[in-house]
Design a protein around this motif. Structure first.
Motif, PDB file in Angstrom:
ATOM      1  N   LYS A 141       3.203  -2.608  -1.103  1.00 29.29           N
ATOM      2  CA  LYS A 141       3.511  -4.026  -1.137  1.00 29.29           C
ATOM      3  C   LYS A 141       4.606  -4.294  -2.167  1.00 29.29           C
ATOM      4  O   LYS A 141       5.520  -5.071  -1.932  1.00 29.29           O
ATOM      5  CB  LYS A 141       2.260  -4.820  -1.484  1.00 29.29           C
ATOM      6  N   ARG A 142       4.487  -3.607  -3.322  1.00 25.42           N
ATOM      7  CA  ARG A 142       5.510  -3.783  -4.352  1.00 25.42           C
ATOM      8  C   ARG A 142       6.868  -3.347  -3.847  1.00 25.42           C
ATOM      9  O   ARG A 142       7.882  -3.941  -4.164  1.00 25.42           O
ATOM     10  CB  ARG A 142       5.157  -2.961  -5.594  1.00 25.42           C
ATOM     11  N   LYS A 143       6.889  -2.274  -3.079  1.00 26.68           N
ATOM     12  CA  LYS A 143       8.146  -1.753  -2.553  1.00 26.68           C
ATOM     13  C   LYS A 143       8.596  -2.525  -1.313  1.00 26.68           C
ATOM     14  O   LYS A 143       9.523  -2.116  -0.630  1.00 26.68           O
ATOM     15  CB  LYS A 143       7.992  -0.276  -2.195  1.00 26.68           C
ATOM     16  N   GLN A 144       7.860  -3.555  -0.984  1.00 20.91           N
ATOM     17  CA  GLN A 144       8.174  -4.408   0.153  1.00 20.91           C
ATOM     18  C   GLN A 144       8.161  -3.660   1.482  1.00 20.91           C
ATOM     19  O   GLN A 144       8.948  -3.937   2.379  1.00 20.91           O
ATOM     20  CB  GLN A 144       9.508  -5.107  -0.065  1.00 20.91           C
TER      21      GLN A 144
END
Lengths: 209, 228
Positions: free
Chosen positions: A26-29
């Motif tokens: 999620k952080r890395k999209q």
């Protein structure tokens, strides 16, 4: 139409990934924010995901993550449409089995083997072909869909749209709306398919790469 | 190299500047920046008020920093107080002091001591944090989370009753991660692979996959083992 959801816990059980991986992606999209759907349950707030889409995405990431870094993968997944400079000829589409033969014959003119198609054009063909192969359209409806897509997709100018294919009393029609729109239909209406540009693009990109 | 062609910004004293794109930014004193700023390296000592987004690959902040916008940082060192209205996104954040964010905080590493307050989601690869006061986060999602108490417990106990800010504690609604090692934490739900609930914790529900250790001085209302 309610999309089937999967809870975070079930997702982890089913795919074998961990909380940490999920948050990292999620952080890395790699997983879009909109897919995190919060709902309150008897145990408090829980996060749910659209089942089909998240399972597909997780599979995709798991397959590719050995070859590519997460950042590269994120870049691939989130490239805006206008950057797809893919141009293929009809013959190539046939060869690589991206669009089935019968669809190509119906929508490609006979003399068009060498004709070059842009990504958008391929996407339209791919969409029609997808629904045809699922057996959700008859050929006449497919013609209409192809026309509809051709006429209306430029109007969305790269914005994410969703396509609804609905039937009532044997009459079928298409609706296109900006992504995320909540549409309500009257009782006799059956939503045969609901497709979004983002999903289609993703599926097609997997086929193309 | 495009970066070489960008100008530097040097300010000392009391200043106001507009935003822009810079190579090196070095600011000392009391200053205000109106507008978005991006820089290769950003160093700021003193009091800063920033009305806009800030992006830098390397960032060092000493003092008091007030940010009305989003913060994007590669490596960030913070000594002092940072108050932000937006989100923080970065690779690595070393913190000695206070980090207060209204939005989400997404970093690969968060290491340090002090206090953090994150309104939304705190998501990180690794968090190692020593508490000096009351830290809060809406949700925490991590690969590895280690929370320790570093401030003096005596002061905490003495003042905690009177002034809530001095209470040594981490509060969160939900904590999820692969490895979670907590002390002095109050949370509704903790879900993880390996979970260690240390001294002074009060947890509503713990769900774990591989292992759970609970310190005798901790309170856990419900335990549940999940998966294989």
């Amino acid at each position: 139409m309610e999309e089937e959801l999967i809870s975070k816990k079930d997702l982890l059980d089913e795919t074998g990934i961990s909380y940490g991986q999920l948050y990292r992606w999620k952080r890395k999209q790699l997983i879009p924010e909109e897919w995190f759907i919060r709902k309150s349950t008897f145990t408090g707030q829980e996060t749910f995901f659209p089942r089909e889409r998240i399972l597909g995405r997780v599979q995709h990431i798991l397959q590719k993550k050995d070859d590519l870094s997460l950042d590269e993968l994120a870049g691939k997944l989130s490239e805006p449409l206008s950057q797809h400079q893919v141009i293929l000829t009809v013959a190539q589409l046939r060869e690589r089995n991206i669009v089935s033969n019968s669809s190509l014959e119906r929508f490609g003119r006979p003399d068009s083997e060498g004709m070059q198609l842009t990504f958008e054009q391929i996407l339209n063909l791919f969409t029609v072909d997808l629904l045809l192969s699922k057996g959700e359209l008859n050929l006449e409806e497919a013609d209409r869909l192809y026309l509809t897509l051709g006429v209306h997709t430029p109007g969305f100018a790269g914005k994410n749209w969703e396509l609804f294919f609905v039937r009532k009393m044997g009459v079928s029609f298409y609706l296109m709306a900006l992504s995320g729109a909540e549409l309500a239909f009257d009782e006799g209406v059956r939503v045969v398919s609901r497709l979004s540009l983002a999903d289609l693009t993703e599926q097609l990109k997997v086929r193309l790469s | 190299m495009e970066k070489k062609e960008l100008p530097d910004l040097q300010m000392d004293g009391v200043n106001t500047a507009a935003g822009g794109k810079y190579n090196k930014v070095n600011i000392n004193g009391v200053s205000k920046i109106n507008g978005a700023l991006s820089a290769h390296t950003y160093k700021c000592d003193g009091v800063m008020k920033m009305n806009g987004d800030l992006a830098a690959e390397e960032m060092e902040i000493n003092g008091n920093f007030r940010l009305k916008g989003n913060l994007q940082a590669g490596v960030m060192k913070l000594n002092g107080v940072l108050t932000g209205d937006g989100n923080l996104r970065g690779e690595r954040c070393e913190l000695d002091g206070m980090l207060k964010l209204k939005g989400n905080c997404e970093v690969e590493e968060l290491i340090g001591e002090g206090v953090f307050t994150v309104g939304g989601l705190l998501s990180a690869g690794r968090i190692e944090f020593g508490l000096h006061g009351l830290a809060e986060a809406g949700e925490i999602g991590v690969e590895s989370l280690i929370i320790r108490k570093t401030g003096s417990a005596a002061w905490g106990r003495l003042l905690g009753g009177i002034i809530p800010k001095f209470k040594l504690e981490l509060r969160a609604n939900l904590i999820e991660g692969d490895y979670i090692d907590l002390e002095y934490t109050t949370a509704d739900v903790v879900r993880g692979g390996t979970v260690i609930i240390g001294e002074g914790c009060s947890i509503g529900r713990v769900e774990y996959r591989t292992g759970l250790t609970v310190h005798p001085g901790a309170r856990v209302e419900k335990e549940e083992k999940n998966g294989a």
